[in-house]
Write a protein that holds these residues in place. Structure first.
Motif, PDB file in Angstrom:
ATOM      1  N   VAL A 215      62.964  57.614  86.794  1.00  0.00           N
ATOM      2  CA  VAL A 215      63.942  56.678  86.242  1.00  0.00           C
ATOM      3  C   VAL A 215      63.560  56.301  84.819  1.00  0.00           C
ATOM      4  O   VAL A 215      64.408  56.233  83.919  1.00  0.00           O
ATOM      5  CB  VAL A 215      64.046  55.427  87.135  1.00  0.00           C
ATOM      6  N   ALA A 216      62.270  56.067  84.605  1.00  0.00           N
ATOM      7  CA  ALA A 216      61.800  55.724  83.258  1.00  0.00           C
ATOM      8  C   ALA A 216      62.115  56.832  82.274  1.00  0.00           C
ATOM      9  O   ALA A 216      62.598  56.576  81.161  1.00  0.00           O
ATOM     10  CB  ALA A 216      60.294  55.449  83.294  1.00  0.00           C
ATOM     11  N   ALA A 217      61.867  58.071  82.678  1.00  0.00           N
ATOM     12  CA  ALA A 217      62.144  59.199  81.793  1.00  0.00           C
ATOM     13  C   ALA A 217      63.625  59.287  81.474  1.00  0.00           C
ATOM     14  O   ALA A 217      64.020  59.532  80.327  1.00  0.00           O
ATOM     15  CB  ALA A 217      61.653  60.489  82.438  1.00  0.00           C
ATOM     16  N   SER A 218      64.470  59.078  82.477  1.00  0.00           N
ATOM     17  CA  SER A 218      65.912  59.140  82.262  1.00  0.00           C
ATOM     18  C   SER A 218      66.374  58.037  81.313  1.00  0.00           C
ATOM     19  O   SER A 218      67.294  58.244  80.506  1.00  0.00           O
ATOM     20  CB  SER A 218      66.644  59.020  83.598  1.00  0.00           C
ATOM     21  N   ALA A 219      65.749  56.862  81.414  1.00  0.00           N
ATOM     22  CA  ALA A 219      66.138  55.734  80.575  1.00  0.00           C
ATOM     23  C   ALA A 219      65.499  55.768  79.195  1.00  0.00           C
ATOM     24  O   ALA A 219      65.821  54.927  78.341  1.00  0.00           O
ATOM     25  CB  ALA A 219      65.771  54.429  81.269  1.00  0.00           C
TER      26      ALA A 219
END
Length: 208
Positions: A52-56
């Motif tokens: 999720v962090a990478a996507s955000a």
């Protein structure tokens, strides 16, 4: 009512971190993580906090300051998933009324998060797949809470087994069948599931 949690997400852990310092920026970061999770789940993924962090576009270290695990992030994105009960404040004592209220809130959850729930269902049906985060059996717990008074009034009824039967009649799986194969509109499908669930309860209570 329990549903309509589409404002600023929150969790005990995230709240303690975002309450001090640069609160505006922290709120934006928190919201970005929550929206990234919702988007990835709607695409059929079951992402970790790191995913999720990478996507955000947010560092993994920063993301874990807000959400130490996937469950806390899921609860912030979809608050109902962290609820033990959907009965809300001042729940009725009558079991049929409790079930009616729980059904209404469960259906609101399906309305709010239908793309994510459909994606989780598809992912769970893949050969060798594990159970995505949205397939954790939470609704059985909600129905057990609705049926709780039966332990005193109808001790011969196995509340857990009855809750499982109710969940089989009311959830994303029958909803998908009723709308996709049965040809019903969304509200017709919800009405059919409600009728079936209440019939199951009345038969169980009458039989006992």
């Amino acid at each position: 009512m329990v549903h309509a949690h589409n404002g600023m997400p929150g969790s005990p852990h995230a709240g303690s971190y975002t309450a001090t310092g640069r609160t505006g920026q922290k709120s934006r970061t928190q919201r970005a993580l929550v929206e990234a999770l919702r988007g990835l789940m709607a695409d059929g993924q079951d992402p970790s906090v790191s995913d999720v962090a990478a996507s955000a576009g947010i560092s993994r270290t920063t993301a874990y300051r807000y959400f130490p695990d996937k469950e806390s992030l899921l609860n912030a994105a979809m608050p109902q998933t962290g609820e033990r009960s959907l009965l809300g404040e001042d729940p009725p004592s009558d079991v049929a009324e409790r079930l009616d209220r729980t059904l209404g809130e469960h259906f609101a959850f399906i309305r709010d998060w239908e793309p994510q729930m459909r994606a989780a269902l598809r992912a769970s049906l893949a050969p060798g797949a594990g159970q995505p985060a949205l397939r954790g059996g939470r609704a059985v717990r909600w129905y057990e809470e609705a049926l709780a008074p039966l332990a005193g009034t109808h001790p011969g009824i196995d509340v857990h087994r009855l809750a499982v039967r109710l969940r089989a009649a009311a959830g994303i799986e029958p909803y998908v069948w009723l709308t996709g194969v049965g040809g019903l509109g969304a509200e017709e499908a919800f009405a059919a599931m409600k009728s079936n669930a209440l019939d199951i309860l009345h038969a169980a209570v009458g039989g006992a």
